[in-house]
Motif scaffolding. Structure first.
Motif, PDB file in Angstrom:
ATOM      1  N   LEU A  35       0.823  -1.205   0.000  1.00 30.29           N
ATOM      2  CA  LEU A  35       0.000   0.000   0.000  1.00 30.29           C
ATOM      3  C   LEU A  35       0.862   1.262   0.000  1.00 30.29           C
ATOM      4  CD1 LEU A  35      -2.578  -0.991   2.793  1.00 30.29           C
ATOM      5  CD2 LEU A  35      -2.607  -1.587   0.368  1.00 30.29           C
ATOM      6  N   THR A  82      -7.655   2.406   6.345  1.00 35.03           N
ATOM      7  CA  THR A  82      -7.890   3.729   6.910  1.00 35.03           C
ATOM      8  C   THR A  82      -7.912   3.629   8.427  1.00 35.03           C
ATOM      9  OG1 THR A  82      -9.228   4.280   4.982  1.00 35.03           O
ATOM     10  CG2 THR A  82      -9.464   5.710   6.896  1.00 35.03           C
ATOM     11  N   THR A 132      -3.110  -1.801  -5.186  1.00 34.93           N
ATOM     12  CA  THR A 132      -3.815  -2.756  -6.040  1.00 34.93           C
ATOM     13  C   THR A 132      -2.885  -3.917  -6.365  1.00 34.93           C
ATOM     14  OG1 THR A 132      -5.140  -0.989  -6.979  1.00 34.93           O
ATOM     15  CG2 THR A 132      -5.038  -3.038  -8.226  1.00 34.93           C
ATOM     16  N   THR A 177      -8.130  -4.169  -5.082  1.00 36.07           N
ATOM     17  CA  THR A 177      -7.639  -2.977  -4.387  1.00 36.07           C
ATOM     18  C   THR A 177      -7.936  -3.067  -2.896  1.00 36.07           C
ATOM     19  OG1 THR A 177      -8.013  -1.649  -6.353  1.00 36.07           O
ATOM     20  CG2 THR A 177      -7.807  -0.459  -4.284  1.00 36.07           C
ATOM     21  N   LYS A 214      -2.225   7.434   0.651  1.00 36.61           N
ATOM     22  CA  LYS A 214      -3.230   8.174  -0.115  1.00 36.61           C
ATOM     23  C   LYS A 214      -3.510   9.507   0.569  1.00 36.61           C
ATOM     24  CE  LYS A 214      -7.922   7.465  -1.865  1.00 36.61           C
ATOM     25  NZ  LYS A 214      -9.036   6.518  -1.894  1.00 36.61           N
ATOM     26  N   THR A 221      -7.719  -0.771   0.684  1.00 34.91           N
ATOM     27  CA  THR A 221      -7.530   0.537   1.308  1.00 34.91           C
ATOM     28  C   THR A 221      -7.612   0.344   2.809  1.00 34.91           C
ATOM     29  OG1 THR A 221      -8.527   1.662  -0.570  1.00 34.91           O
ATOM     30  CG2 THR A 221      -8.403   2.896   1.484  1.00 34.91           C
ATOM     31  N   SER A 236      -4.965   7.244   5.405  1.00 32.06           N
ATOM     32  CA  SER A 236      -5.394   6.191   4.491  1.00 32.06           C
ATOM     33  C   SER A 236      -4.262   5.781   3.545  1.00 32.06           C
ATOM     34  CB  SER A 236      -6.596   6.696   3.692  1.00 32.06           C
ATOM     35  OG  SER A 236      -7.065   5.705   2.827  1.00 32.06           O
ATOM     36  N   THR A 257      -3.481   2.897   0.234  1.00 34.32           N
ATOM     37  CA  THR A 257      -4.175   2.058  -0.733  1.00 34.32           C
ATOM     38  C   THR A 257      -3.186   1.401  -1.694  1.00 34.32           C
ATOM     39  OG1 THR A 257      -6.038   1.995  -2.272  1.00 34.32           O
ATOM     40  CG2 THR A 257      -4.605   3.905  -2.414  1.00 34.32           C
TER      41      THR A 257
END
Length: 136
Positions: free
Chosen positions: A88, A108, A99, A104, A91, A106, A95, A97
């Motif tokens: 990851l 948080t 893929t 994907t 973001k 994410t 958070s 993220t």
């Protein structure tokens, strides 16, 4: 009629201060910016409950845009989503993220001890997992 005049006079006096006050704009409300957590806050063991295997989150040594969280997915979830590891990138301040093969993830943080992971596959299937810190 006497009551009508008295009422009208009182309403007029009550409205007079409001009409006499200069027009001002309302103060801008402080924005509720999302908290920003350092990378180390994300790292560790995260689980839904004590008896469910934990997601393990580690970080690489890079800083800035090259920094990555390395998430190991428990077999319970990995068998459903088809991936057991994710890398990851940050973001926002709370958070991260990434893929992997069209799926994907994410992660948080809501607080330093609570967060959630959202996993979305390319076919639209979603897994939303609330997490709590499981570090000893």
């Amino acid at each position: 009629m006497k009551h009508f005049l008295l009422c009208s006079a009182m309403l007029g006096l009550a409205a007079a201060p409001a009409m006499a006050a200069p027009h001002t704009t309302a103060p801008a409300q402080a924005s509720t910016a999302a908290a920003s957590y350092p990378m180390a806050t994300f790292m560790g063991s995260w689980t839904v409950r004590a008896e469910v295997p934990a997601f393990t989150v580690a970080g690489n040594k890079a800083m800035g845009p090259a920094a990555r969280l390395l998430v190991t997915v428990p077999e319970v979830y990995a068998s459903n989503i088809g991936e057991s590891r994710f890398s990851l990138a940050q973001k926002t301040g709370s958070s991260w993220t990434g893929t992997q093969n069209g799926t994907t993830m994410t992660m948080t943080l809501i607080s330093p001890n609570a967060g959630h992971i959202l996993i979305t596959s390319k076919n639209g299937h979603k897994v939303d997992v609330p997490l709590y810190r499981n570090d000893p």
